[in-house]
Design an enzyme around this catalytic site. Structure first.
Site, mmCIF file in Angstrom:
data_model
loop_
_atom_site.group_PDB
_atom_site.id
_atom_site.type_symbol
_atom_site.label_atom_id
_atom_site.label_comp_id
_atom_site.label_asym_id
_atom_site.label_seq_id
_atom_site.Cartn_x
_atom_site.Cartn_y
_atom_site.Cartn_z
ATOM 1 N N ASN A 137 0.862 -1.189 0.000
ATOM 2 C CA ASN A 137 0.000 0.000 0.000
ATOM 3 C C ASN A 137 0.894 1.233 0.000
ATOM 4 O OD1 ASN A 137 -1.902 1.972 0.392
ATOM 5 N ND2 ASN A 137 -2.345 1.439 2.532
ATOM 6 N N LYS A 157 0.077 4.244 -0.435
ATOM 7 C CA LYS A 157 -0.626 5.449 0.062
ATOM 8 C C LYS A 157 -0.390 6.618 -0.916
ATOM 9 C CE LYS A 157 0.042 3.564 4.629
ATOM 10 N NZ LYS A 157 -0.007 3.753 6.048
ATOM 11 N N GLY A 208 2.304 2.151 11.065
ATOM 12 C CA GLY A 208 3.301 3.220 10.972
ATOM 13 C C GLY A 208 3.969 3.577 12.280
HETATM 14 C C1 PEP Z 1 -0.959 0.352 6.315
HETATM 15 O O1 PEP Z 1 -1.075 1.554 6.183
HETATM 16 O O2 PEP Z 1 -1.848 -0.387 5.882
HETATM 17 C C2 PEP Z 1 0.203 -0.170 7.004
HETATM 18 C C3 PEP Z 1 0.171 -1.403 7.420
HETATM 19 O O3 PEP Z 1 1.242 0.681 7.176
HETATM 20 P P1 PEP Z 1 2.672 0.331 7.827
HETATM 21 O O4 PEP Z 1 3.165 -0.944 7.207
HETATM 22 O O5 PEP Z 1 3.538 1.501 7.489
HETATM 23 O O6 PEP Z 1 2.458 0.166 9.289
#
Ligand code: PEP
Length: 253
Positions: free
Chosen positions: A9, A11, A176
C-alpha cells in the site's frame, strides 16, 4: 503451506511517475523470481493504470473505489473502471480513510458490495484503536466483529457467493508506529475472523492478512502461522530493497 499474499500500500507516494515506475519495476523483477507468494501493488490512482498496463508478474490494486457505477460523482472511480484497467484488487475501509475522510461503516459496506459485484478482490481493512486493545484481545475481537457485521451487511445477498473477500486485520496502533502486533495474537485474531465469517449467515472463507509495521525483520515470524495468509505493507513497501526482502521472506529466514 498456501501461497501468501503480499500487498504493497503505497498510500500517497511517490511524488513522480519516474520514482513510481522504478519502484514497481524492482518489485516486479523480484516477484518474477519469488516462490509461494502473490504480490499486489497498490499505487495512487495517478500512476496505477500506466503501471498496470506496463508491468507483469505482480497484481494490481487500487486504494479505494466508489459504490456507484457511473455518473456525477466528481473525483470518484468506479469498480468497473478498475476492472477495465487490469486492476484486480481494491483496498476498502483503510483506517486512514475512516479517520481523515470520515468514511463510515455504511459507506464502506456499499463499496464492498459494489466492488464484489464488479468481481474485484476486496481487501477490507478492520482493526481496533489502542484504547480498545489496552482492554485485551477479547475487546479487540469484539471491536473487529462489530466492524465486520456492519461492513459486510447484506453480503449474503450477493449471487453467486463470492470468494473474493480478503480481510486485512490492521490494529490502528500498529500502523506506521514500528510496533507490530504479537504474531501469536494476530494468529488468534485471524482464527477468530475466519470462524466468525464461517457460519450460515456469512458462509465465507476469507483469507486474512496482517498489517501494521511489517518489515523484512518480522515478516518471517508473522507468515509462519498458517492462519495468516499474507501481509499488507505500508512504509516498508516504498523501499525497493526492503520490500524485495519481504517478498523473499522464505529464502532469507
Ligand atoms: C498500512 O497503512 O496499511 C500499514 C500497514 O502501514 P505500515 O506498514 O507503514 O504500518
Amino acid at each position: 503451506m498456501n501461497r501468501k499474499i503480499l500487498v504493497a500500500n503505497w498510500k500517497m507516494n511517490p511524488q513522480t511517475f519516474v520514482e513510481a515506475e522504478r519502484l514497481a519495476k524492482a518489485v516486479s523483477d523480484a516477484a518474477r523470481k519469488a516462490k509461494g507468494v502473490e504480490v499486489v501493488l497498490c499505487p495512487p490512482f495517478t500512476w496505477l493504470t500506466d503501471l498496470s498496463h506496463k508491468l507483469k508478474f505482480v497484481s494490481w490494486g487500487a486504494q479505494d473505489t466508489f459504490w456507484e457505477e457511473r455518473g456525477p460523482f466528481t473525483g470518484e472511480t468506479s469498480p468497473a473502471m478498475l476492472k477495465n484497467s487490469k486492476v484486480d484488487y481494491v483496498i476498502i475501509g483503510h483506517s486512514e480513510r475512516r479517520r481523515w475522510l470520515h468514511e463510515t461503516d455504511q459507506m464502506i459496506n456499499k463499496k464492498v458490495l459494489a466492488a464484489l459485484r464488479a468481481k474485484l478482490k476486496v481487501i477490507l481493512c478492520v482493526g481496533e484503536p489502542l484504547s480498545v486493545r489496552k482492554k485485551g484481545l477479547q475487546a479487540a475481537k469484539n471491536f473487529v466483529k462489530n466492524q465486520l457485521q456492519k461492513d459486510l451487511k447484506n453480503i449474503y445477498n450477493l449471487k453467486p457467493k463470492t470468494h473474493n473477500l480478503i480481510i486485512a486485520y490492521e490494529p490502528i496502533w500498529a500502523i506506521g508506529t514500528g510496533k507490530p502486533d504479537d504474531p501469536a495474537e494476530t494468529a488468534e485474531m485471524s482464527r477468530f475472523i475466519k470462524e466468525y465469517l464461517k457460519p450460515k449467515t456469512y458462509n465465507l472463507k476469507p483469507k486474512v492478512l496482517y498489517g501494521g509495521s511489517v518489515t523484512s525483520l518480522n515478516i518471517g515470524r508473522i507468515l509462519e502461522y498458517n492462519e495468516i495468509d499474507g501481509a499488507l505493507v505500508g512504509g516498508a513497501s516504498l523501499k525497493a530493497n526492503e520490500f524485495k526482502k519481504i517478498i523473499q521472506w522464505k529464502s532469507i529466514r
